[in-house]
Design an enzyme around this catalytic site. Structure first.
Site, short mmCIF file in Angstrom:
data_model
loop_
_atom_site.label_atom_id
_atom_site.label_comp_id
_atom_site.label_asym_id
_atom_site.label_seq_id
_atom_site.Cartn_x
_atom_site.Cartn_y
_atom_site.Cartn_z
N THR A 45 0.93 -1.12 0.00
CA THR A 45 0.01 0.07 -0.09
C THR A 45 0.93 1.23 -0.12
O THR A 45 2.01 1.46 0.55
CB THR A 45 -0.81 0.03 1.18
OG1 THR A 45 -1.65 -1.07 1.08
CG2 THR A 45 -1.74 1.27 1.25
N GLY A 46 0.40 2.34 -0.62
CA GLY A 46 0.89 3.69 -0.60
C GLY A 46 1.40 4.33 -1.89
O GLY A 46 1.07 3.45 -2.90
N THR A 85 4.36 4.71 -3.61
CA THR A 85 5.15 3.78 -4.43
C THR A 85 4.54 2.69 -4.89
O THR A 85 4.67 2.35 -5.93
CB THR A 85 6.29 3.67 -3.56
OG1 THR A 85 6.91 4.77 -2.65
CG2 THR A 85 7.69 3.11 -4.31
N ASP A 120 8.34 3.41 5.34
CA ASP A 120 8.59 4.78 5.77
C ASP A 120 9.99 4.71 6.15
O ASP A 120 10.78 5.93 6.03
CB ASP A 120 7.78 4.96 6.87
CG ASP A 120 6.06 4.85 6.45
OD1 ASP A 120 5.87 5.61 5.50
OD2 ASP A 120 5.36 3.98 7.43
N LYS A 124 6.80 0.77 8.84
CA LYS A 124 5.76 0.83 8.04
C LYS A 124 4.42 1.23 8.61
O LYS A 124 4.27 1.07 9.71
CB LYS A 124 5.61 -0.57 7.25
CG LYS A 124 6.88 -0.91 6.28
CD LYS A 124 6.35 -2.20 5.50
CE LYS A 124 5.15 -2.22 5.06
NZ LYS A 124 4.94 -1.16 3.95
N GLY A 142 2.86 4.21 7.41
CA GLY A 142 2.25 5.41 7.09
C GLY A 142 1.13 5.79 6.33
O GLY A 142 0.32 6.92 6.36
N GLY A 143 0.65 4.81 5.60
CA GLY A 143 -0.60 4.66 4.91
C GLY A 143 -1.48 4.05 5.80
O GLY A 143 -2.78 3.62 5.31
N GLU A 176 -0.66 -5.30 6.00
CA GLU A 176 0.46 -5.52 4.98
C GLU A 176 1.52 -6.79 6.06
O GLU A 176 2.30 -7.38 5.09
CB GLU A 176 1.53 -4.29 5.09
CG GLU A 176 0.48 -3.17 4.36
CD GLU A 176 1.22 -1.70 4.55
OE1 GLU A 176 1.08 -0.86 3.69
OE2 GLU A 176 2.07 -1.45 5.58
N LYS A 178 14.51 7.19 2.17
CA LYS A 178 13.80 6.11 3.43
C LYS A 178 14.83 5.36 3.96
O LYS A 178 14.76 4.49 4.92
CB LYS A 178 13.00 5.31 2.80
CG LYS A 178 11.70 5.74 1.82
CD LYS A 178 10.58 6.55 2.74
CE LYS A 178 9.40 7.12 2.07
NZ LYS A 178 8.60 6.13 1.52
C1 5RP Z 1 1.37 1.99 4.18
C2 5RP Z 1 2.99 1.90 4.23
C3 5RP Z 1 3.60 2.58 2.94
O1 5RP Z 1 4.60 1.30 2.46
C4 5RP Z 1 4.37 3.26 3.51
O2 5RP Z 1 3.77 4.51 4.33
C5 5RP Z 1 5.35 4.20 2.29
O3 5RP Z 1 4.40 4.91 1.71
P1 5RP Z 1 4.94 5.70 0.34
O4 5RP Z 1 5.31 4.80 -0.66
O5 5RP Z 1 3.75 6.47 -0.02
O6 5RP Z 1 6.03 6.49 0.81
O7 5RP Z 1 3.42 1.24 5.26
O8 5RP Z 1 0.94 1.62 5.30
#
Ligand code: 5RP
Length: 238
Positions: free
Chosen positions: A43-44, A46, A99, A109, A111-112, A118, A136
């Site tokens: 998720t996220g 990327t 993250d 991890k 941030g989303g 996950e 990161k």
């Molecule tokens: C979501 C996550 C994401 O993988 C993490 O926050 C990185 O996100 P991004 O690719 O938007 O920087 O752990 O729960």
């Protein structure tokens, strides 16, 4: 420290934006997708680039196991079938962002807010391929606020437990209210920690009553990281 290969995807001359780096690593991750099989999808922002790239080979895979409602919606919109994790025993590979990632493949991890699902999909996968831009990569986990999914009635107690170890935990907000995860729970973001022993930290915090998932991924650490850098995509193997 990880072994780093020479860049596999060289960028055009000139500075690349973070968004372009995410696109590069998302595309580079396609090489790890086993044709004819299901792939685990994180998720996220990327991972969204990876999902977009995955659509170009959707006829060569069975489909995906997804780690969030948001990723599921994106996969389905691009015509990629999504399977329930309960119906799948093993996945060869799980592709997800982070993250933070350290030199051993340990990650922070969540941030989303998708950390619980996950971790579940990562746990059923043989290999975790992390895709991230070079901002990161850290020496010690803890610079990014650590996400922790908690059952709401345990929030105050868990906040106190983090305070006792020097952390400051706050409930993540969305539109002026506590954010509610795909699992109906809340997220604490914890600052002020230096996580020098990720495995011990994950073991300890996971045992606190009311903690659903701590965002340290040491048991489910990455075996590979595709890191977007100014010189192109570097492959770190742990
Ligand atoms: C979501 C996550 C994401 O993988 C993490 O926050 C990185 O996100 P991004 O690719 O938007 O920087 O752990 O729960």
């Amino acid at each position: 420290m990880p072994s780093a290969s020479t860049p596999t995807f060289a960028p055009q001359p000139g500075a690349l934006t973070q968004d372009q780096l995410k696109t590069l690593v998302g595309q580079a991750a396609l090489q790890y997708v086993v044709r004819g099989e299901l792939v685990g999808v994180g998720t996220g922002s990327t991972v969204n680039k990876f999902i977009d790239a995955l659509a170009s080979i959707k006829d060569q895979i069975k489909g995906a196991v997804s780690s969030s409602v948001a990723s599921t919606e994106r996969l389905l919109a691009l015509g990629i079938p999504v399977f329930d994790s309960n119906d799948v025993e093993r996945l060869s590979v799980y592709i997800d962002g982070a993250d933070e990632i350290d030199g051993h493949g340990n990650m922070v991890k969540g941030g989303g807010a998708a950390l619980t699902r996950e971790k579940i999909v990562a746990a059923q996968s043989d290999k975790f391929v992390c895709i991230a831009d070079e901002s990161k990569l850290v020496e010690v986990l803890g610079q990014f606020p650590l996400p922790v999914e908690v059952i709401p009635m345990a929030t105050a107690r868990v906040v106190r437990q983090f305070a006792a170890m020097g952390g400051n935990a706050v409930v993540r907000q969305k539109n002026g209210q506590a954010l509610v995860t795909d699992n109906g729970q809340h997220i604490l973001d914890v600052t002020g920690l230096q996580i020098r022993d990720p495995l011990a930290f994950e073991t300890q915090v996971s045992q606190w009553p009311g903690v659903v998932t701590v965002g340290v991924f040491a048991f489910q650490r990455a075996q590979v990281c595709l890191l977007g850098t100014a010189q192109g995509v570097k492959t770190l193997a742990f």
